[in-house]
Design a protein around this motif. Structure first.
Motif: not given
Length: 159
Positions: A43-46, A71-79, A120-126
């Motif tokens: 999640r952005a801004a955490t 490239l960074g990918i998250s489930p956050d909306p574009q705004d 269940r959630g995003v697994i911080r990965s690279t």
């Protein structure tokens, strides 16, 4: 315990097209011909995600000089991604995967243990993808702090 398939070195990286923070579609295939680092964050801004993004930002010139794009990918909306990029001075693309389809395909979404509890959630990965689209490095459950420095060492990139 885990139901997701994670990528391994030598796998073909699954292509994707996701919108960036401005709504412009970005595809992995756009980067074919050079290596790209794709990182997934919850999640952005955490605090942790900001630390990780700023580490990539602070090392971007070194990475770019060695030929790597980020490239960074998250489930956050574009705004939210746009606000995050502006607030932190992030100059690499942040992509929005709200339905987590790409994250799931790449093994970066699924069961994880957080504070001893399975969720269940995003697994911080690279994942580092080489110039022909093959996985060169795949790291899952990475720590936000210090991960980029370890990655630079692993990729033999020095400032």
């Amino acid at each position: 315990m885990t139901d997701q398939q994670q990528l391994s070195v030598g796998d073909k990286a699954p292509d994707f097209t996701l919108p960036d923070s401005t709504g412009t579609p970005v595809s992995l295939s756009d980067y074919r011909g050079g290596p790209v680092i794709v990182y997934f964050y919850p999640r952005a801004a955490t605090p942790g995600c900001t630390t990780q993004a700023c580490d990539f930002r602070d090392n971007l010139s070194l990475l770019n000089a060695a030929g790597y794009q980020v490239l960074g990918i998250s489930p956050d909306p574009q705004d939210k991604l746009a606000s995050f990029a502006e607030a932190e001075g992030l100059t690499f693309p942040l992509l929005s995967d709200p339905d987590t389809e790409v994250m799931t395909l790449w093994g970066a979404y699924g069961e994880k243990t957080s504070y001893g509890k399975v969720t269940r959630g995003v697994i911080r990965s690279t994942v580092v993808v080489d110039s022909d689209g093959t996985v060169a490095v795949a790291r899952y459950n990475v720590k936000a702090t210090g991960h980029v420095v370890r990655l630079l060492t692993e990729l033999d990139i020095h400032g």
